[in-house]
Structure formats: structure tokens, C-alpha cells
Design a protein around this motif. Structure first.
Motif, PDB file in Angstrom:
ATOM      1  N   TYR A   1     -28.825  -5.952 -88.441  1.00  0.00           N
ATOM      2  CA  TYR A   1     -28.794  -7.424 -88.498  1.00  0.00           C
ATOM      3  C   TYR A   1     -27.869  -7.996 -89.583  1.00  0.00           C
ATOM      4  O   TYR A   1     -27.752  -9.219 -89.695  1.00  0.00           O
ATOM      5  CB  TYR A   1     -30.201  -7.966 -88.749  1.00  0.00           C
ATOM      6  N   GLY A   2     -27.252  -7.131 -90.385  1.00  0.00           N
ATOM      7  CA  GLY A   2     -26.414  -7.645 -91.477  1.00  0.00           C
ATOM      8  C   GLY A   2     -27.249  -8.482 -92.437  1.00  0.00           C
ATOM      9  O   GLY A   2     -28.404  -8.176 -92.697  1.00  0.00           O
ATOM     10  N   LYS A   3     -26.677  -9.609 -92.881  1.00  0.00           N
ATOM     11  CA  LYS A   3     -27.386 -10.443 -93.871  1.00  0.00           C
ATOM     12  C   LYS A   3     -28.676 -11.039 -93.317  1.00  0.00           C
ATOM     13  O   LYS A   3     -29.602 -11.364 -94.044  1.00  0.00           O
ATOM     14  CB  LYS A   3     -26.470 -11.577 -94.329  1.00  0.00           C
ATOM     15  N   GLU A   4     -28.723 -11.200 -91.989  1.00  0.00           N
ATOM     16  CA  GLU A   4     -29.913 -11.795 -91.364  1.00  0.00           C
ATOM     17  C   GLU A   4     -31.158 -10.928 -91.571  1.00  0.00           C
ATOM     18  O   GLU A   4     -32.291 -11.397 -91.408  1.00  0.00           O
ATOM     19  CB  GLU A   4     -29.646 -11.994 -89.858  1.00  0.00           C
ATOM     20  N   ALA A   5     -30.925  -9.665 -91.943  1.00  0.00           N
ATOM     21  CA  ALA A   5     -32.056  -8.744 -92.163  1.00  0.00           C
ATOM     22  C   ALA A   5     -33.047  -9.329 -93.168  1.00  0.00           C
ATOM     23  O   ALA A   5     -34.258  -9.165 -93.031  1.00  0.00           O
ATOM     24  CB  ALA A   5     -31.542  -7.394 -92.650  1.00  0.00           C
ATOM     25  N   LYS A   6     -32.509 -10.028 -94.166  1.00  0.00           N
ATOM     26  CA  LYS A   6     -33.370 -10.602 -95.215  1.00  0.00           C
ATOM     27  C   LYS A   6     -34.432 -11.512 -94.632  1.00  0.00           C
ATOM     28  O   LYS A   6     -35.508 -11.673 -95.192  1.00  0.00           O
ATOM     29  CB  LYS A   6     -32.530 -11.422 -96.198  1.00  0.00           C
ATOM     30  N   GLU A   7     -34.085 -12.162 -93.541  1.00  0.00           N
ATOM     31  CA  GLU A   7     -35.016 -13.095 -92.889  1.00  0.00           C
ATOM     32  C   GLU A   7     -36.084 -12.375 -92.089  1.00  0.00           C
ATOM     33  O   GLU A   7     -37.021 -12.981 -91.598  1.00  0.00           O
ATOM     34  CB  GLU A   7     -34.235 -14.014 -91.924  1.00  0.00           C
ATOM     35  N   ARG A   8     -35.894 -11.068 -91.914  1.00  0.00           N
ATOM     36  CA  ARG A   8     -36.800 -10.299 -91.058  1.00  0.00           C
ATOM     37  C   ARG A   8     -37.616  -9.286 -91.857  1.00  0.00           C
ATOM     38  O   ARG A   8     -38.301  -8.447 -91.276  1.00  0.00           O
ATOM     39  CB  ARG A   8     -35.979  -9.535 -89.996  1.00  0.00           C
ATOM     40  N   ILE A   9     -37.478  -9.341 -93.166  1.00  0.00           N
ATOM     41  CA  ILE A   9     -38.248  -8.383 -93.986  1.00  0.00           C
ATOM     42  C   ILE A   9     -39.298  -9.148 -94.787  1.00  0.00           C
ATOM     43  O   ILE A   9     -38.993 -10.145 -95.454  1.00  0.00           O
ATOM     44  CB  ILE A   9     -37.309  -7.580 -94.927  1.00  0.00           C
TER      45      ILE A   9
ATOM     46  N   ASN B   1     -33.165  -0.241 -79.408  1.00  0.00           N
ATOM     47  CA  ASN B   1     -32.594  -1.443 -78.762  1.00  0.00           C
ATOM     48  C   ASN B   1     -33.565  -2.610 -78.743  1.00  0.00           C
ATOM     49  O   ASN B   1     -33.511  -3.464 -77.852  1.00  0.00           O
ATOM     50  CB  ASN B   1     -32.156  -1.095 -77.329  1.00  0.00           C
ATOM     51  N   LYS B   2     -34.446  -2.641 -79.722  1.00  0.00           N
ATOM     52  CA  LYS B   2     -35.467  -3.689 -79.744  1.00  0.00           C
ATOM     53  C   LYS B   2     -35.219  -4.643 -80.911  1.00  0.00           C
ATOM     54  O   LYS B   2     -34.619  -4.259 -81.912  1.00  0.00           O
ATOM     55  CB  LYS B   2     -36.869  -3.078 -79.935  1.00  0.00           C
ATOM     56  N   ASP B   3     -35.780  -5.844 -80.753  1.00  0.00           N
ATOM     57  CA  ASP B   3     -35.753  -6.765 -81.891  1.00  0.00           C
ATOM     58  C   ASP B   3     -36.929  -6.458 -82.788  1.00  0.00           C
ATOM     59  O   ASP B   3     -38.070  -6.370 -82.321  1.00  0.00           O
ATOM     60  CB  ASP B   3     -35.824  -8.213 -81.388  1.00  0.00           C
ATOM     61  N   ILE B   4     -36.641  -6.298 -84.077  1.00  0.00           N
ATOM     62  CA  ILE B   4     -37.701  -5.850 -84.990  1.00  0.00           C
ATOM     63  C   ILE B   4     -37.780  -6.717 -86.254  1.00  0.00           C
ATOM     64  O   ILE B   4     -36.822  -7.390 -86.627  1.00  0.00           O
ATOM     65  CB  ILE B   4     -37.492  -4.370 -85.427  1.00  0.00           C
ATOM     66  N   ALA B   5     -38.954  -6.660 -86.862  1.00  0.00           N
ATOM     67  CA  ALA B   5     -39.154  -7.208 -88.208  1.00  0.00           C
ATOM     68  C   ALA B   5     -39.877  -6.124 -88.997  1.00  0.00           C
ATOM     69  O   ALA B   5     -40.466  -5.205 -88.407  1.00  0.00           O
ATOM     70  CB  ALA B   5     -39.975  -8.481 -88.150  1.00  0.00           C
TER      71      ALA B   5
END
Ligand code: PA5
Length: 424
Positions: free
Chosen positions: A157-165, A125-129
Motif C-alpha cells: 500500500y505504500g504510504k497508505e499502509a499507515k492508515e491501515r495499521i 490478493n486481498k485487501d487487508i488491515a
């Protein structure tokens, strides 16, 4: 400013001045060979200039991404193994970065399904990168972790995952690089001429450490100061390389790094990889081990005091520890500790260190003491560069290539055969 110092007085009795003078000459010669760029493995000398390199654009980019990670995530999962994580973990712990903003969690450094399951529980349940670090881009442990965690990122995160990798890879090759380019992840480069275990001052270390709140300018400045110190005749790196090689020739084949702060445990792990992988080849090399005292005096102390006499210790002494606390005066002596009332714990730790050095030296274990004024970015940067430079010189004294690691392939080959990897 007082800097990093080496004290060899606790080696007196194990070698004499003439032996030291001879070995210092040899070490000086090897340092010159290193600087000339004509020694073994000379295509991997990029680490030498990292602290003094003009790389403002890259540093700016690292800091921007670090700020973005801080705004995105409570946890940054750093995927990597060996040189792609040990330096980060060593500095992260030494600076107590987990007390601040974004915390680093580590993955891809084992093949344990339990480790992976537990990590997934922690981040549920955490925000991650995610930051994947792999020079070759083909190492099995981080590749499996990346596959699993990337999936979780997209589910979460769906498509937003790209911004977090984020990724740190070789410039031109490797599966991780190809995936990143295809997906458009933010990517940093490990220079071609920097090997994994010498890479902590590249984006390998700088990106996650900046994201966790470290002052990376100060880290590089400290390393830069040590770069200049290393280029002076008879400097502390040369003395360390010389002392450990005399001891090795006299049958002291195991070096134990002893630290007195548990936050330096992983500094010992980083150091073990640096020296083990750089020197342990061609049936030669000092075996690097590490202990955290005083805890390990209650487990390894017996062996060090009275076991096989092939050991010497390198003690890391931090003059001013990060924190301290007073032992209270409780007005009674039921615990037999009244003689320590009003003293600081670090005072007791320091005396324990001095007493242990004396006891071990009397027991036939030479001690090299390396001291630093503080455990901060600047001084840790110094210590990193000190050990890297001394390692290269020491490897040259041993007449091995300190920048390759051919032996690491053996387990992989057998594992791939047994796992049925195509082409093996
Ligand atoms: O020092 C080294 O080269 C190794 O420890 C590597 O860092 C480690 O094997 C990980 O390799 P890679 O970064 O290619 O995944």
C-alpha cells in the motif's frame, strides 16, 4: 430473563453439604477480599469494573475505527499471543463472525515460519488491515510477525499502509508503542491495571471484534449483568470457585472444560490460559484441560471414563444452539437411524451430553454444569465475566496471586540466551 446457571447436582456423592457450606464461606470471604482491593496482585484489578465503566469516548473511537477497518479490508490480521488474542478468537468463533464482513486472521501466536508463509499466501490478493496487540510491546512472537507483516503492508500500500495499521498497547512503554507513535498509527491503550488474560473487554477484544461485526455494546452489557450478579451473596461464581476447590482438595487436580459446540473450542483455550496462568504457581493449581464433545469422546472419552481418577469436568451447556437441522425421514432404515427421523440434530447432541455426564459421573468424574440460554454477545459477555471473577476468587482460595505469571519468563530467558539476544 434466564441467565447463566450453575448445576452442582452431578457433584453430589463427591462432597457433602457441610463441606460445601464451609467452602462457600471461604469463597465468600475471598470474594470480599477481592472487592476490598486488599488481596494479592491488587494493582491488577482494573478488569473488575470494565463492563460498568463510563468509557463512551473510547467506545465511540473503537466503533469509528472498526467502521474504517470494515471499509478498508476484507481481512483484519490480528497480531497477538496469549491474552492478546485468545479472548478475541474465542468470541470471534462463538459468534460466527467470519460469516459476516471483515474476517479476522490471527498471527503472532507462534514462531512457525510455515504459519507465516501460509498467512501471506491467503492475503496475497486481498485487501487487508493490521492490528498489533501487545501490552509489553516486547513479546517475541508478535514482534516478529509485526516486523514481517508491516513490511508487506508498505510493499502493498505504500504510504497508505499507515492508515491501515492499528495497535493496542500499553499507554507509556514498549517497542510497539514507540513504533506506532513514530509512524502515526491509530493506537488504543490496554489499561495499566488490566493483565493480558483479563483484557478481552478492553480495546484488545473490542476493536477487532467490532471490526468483525460483533455487537460490543451487548457483549459489555452481558458482562455488566454478570458483574452485578457476582456482587450478590452466594452467587454462581462463588459456587463454582467453592466446588472446584473442594474437588481439588480431594485430589481432583485436573479440570476439563467440555463443550458441545465446536465453535466454543477456543472458549476452552481462553479459559485454559485464564485458569492455568492464574492458578498454576507455587507448586499448586488445578490443571485446566479442554475437550470438544462428541468428537473428543472418540479420542479422550476412554481416559475420562476409566483413566486416573483425578479428573472432574465443567460442562458448558448452551440451551438454544445457534442453528439446527432436522434428521430426515428417508422412508427406509438401511442406516439403522429411522428411530431418529424427524428429530433435530441438537436434540441428539443434548441427549449425548446428558448421557455422557451420567456415564462420566458413574465412572468417578464429578461434573459441574454451567448453562447459558444462548450463544450470543450478551451471554458470551456474561460467561467471560463469570469465569474471570470466579478465577480471581479461586486463586485467592489457593492463596496465590491470580494476576501475575512469573513462570512464563523461564522459557524466554533460555530462548534469548540460545538465540544470542544482546544482554542475555
Ligand atoms: O496474560 C498475560 O499477561 C499473557 O498471556 C500475555 O497476554 C501474553 O504473554 C502476551 O503479552 P503481550 O501482550 O505483552 O505481548
Amino acid at each position: 430473563m434466564n441467565g447463566l446457571k450453575i448445576d452442582l447436582t452431578k457433584c453430589t456423592g463427591f462432597f457433602n453439604e457441610i463441606e460445601m457450606e464451609d467452602e462457600l464461606k471461604l469463597a465468600d470471604g475471598m470474594a470480599k477480599l477481592l472487592v476490598s482491593g486488599k488481596g494479592k496482585g491488587n494493582d491488577f484489578l482494573g478488569w473488575m469494573n470494565l463492563p460498568i465503566k463510563e468509557n463512551n469516548e473510547e467506545l465511540k473511537h473503537i466503533k469509528e475505527c472498526a467502521a474504517k477497518i470494515q471499509s478498508q479490508a476484507e481481512y483484519l490480521i490480528n497480531i497477538g499471543i496469549g491474552g492478546s488474542y485468545l479472548g478475541v478468537k474465542a468470541i470471534d468463533d462463538a459468534l460466527y463472525l467470519a460469516d459476516n464482513g471483515t474476517k479476522i486472521l490471527y498471527s503472532g501466536n507462534s514462531l512457525s515460519g510455515t504459519d507465516m508463509r501460509r498467512l501471506i499466501e491467503i492475503i496475497r490478493n486481498k485487501d487487508i488491515a493490521l492490528n498489533v496487540v501487545s501490552k509489553s510491546g516486547t513479546t517475541t512472537e508478535p514482534a516478529i510477525a509485526f516486523r514481517i507483516l508491516k513490511d508487506i503492508m508498505y510493499d502493498k500500500y505504500g504510504k497508505e499502509a499507515k492508515e491501515r495499521i492499528y495497535a493496542v498497547t500499553d499507554e507509556n512503554r514498549g517497542a510497539v508503542k514507540d513504533i506506532c507513535d513514530r509512524e502515526g498509527y491509530e493506537r488504543f491503550v490496554i489499561p495499566n491495571d488490566v493483565g493480558g488474560r483479563y483484557s478481552v473487554l478492553t480495546p484488545v477484544g473490542l476493536l477487532p471484534l467490532a471490526a468483525a461485526g460483533a455487537d460490543i455494546d451487548s457483549l459489555l452489557n452481558g458482562a455488566g449483568a454478570q458483574y452485578h450478579a457476582c456482587n450478590k451473596e452466594g452467587n454462581s461464581c462463588i459456587q463454582y470457585a467453592a466446588a472446584r476447590n473442594i474437588l481439588y482438595k480431594k485430589g481432583f487436580t485436573t479440570e476439563i472444560m467440555a463443550v458441545y459446540e465446536s465453535s466454543l473450542r477456543f472458549f476452552g483455550e481462553w479459559w485454559k490460559q485464564l485458569y492455568g496462568e492464574s492458578e498454576g504457581k507455587e507448586n499448586k493449581g488445578i490443571f485446566p484441560a479442554s475437550v470438544v464433545f462428541s468428537a473428543d469422546l472418540h479420542s479422550m472419552g476412554q481416559y475420562i471414563q476409566q483413566g486416573l481418577r483425578n479428573l472432574y469436568e465443567t460442562v458448558i451447556l448452551i440451551e438454544e444452539a445457534p442453528m439446527d437441522i432436522l434428521i430426515p425421514d428417508t422412508g427406509g432404515d438401511e442406516d439403522g437411524l429411522e428411530y431418529l427421523a424427524g428429530k433435530n440434530m441438537n436434540y441428539v447432541n443434548r441427549i449425548a451430553m446428558e448421557a455422557t455426564v451420567n456415564a462420566h459421573v458413574s465412572g468417578g468424574v464429578p461434573n459441574i454444569i454451567i448453562s447459558l440460554p444462548k450463544q450470543d454477545e450478551y451471554n458470551i459477555g456474561k460467561m467471560i465475566y463469570f469465569f474471570e471473577y470466579a478465577c480471581a476468587v479461586s486463586g485467592y482460595i489457593l492463596d496465590v496471586n491470580p494476576f501475575d505469571q512469573p513462570g512464563v519468563e523461564a522459557y524466554k530467558k533460555e530462548m534469548f540466551r540460545m538465540l544470542g539476544k544482546p544482554g542475555n
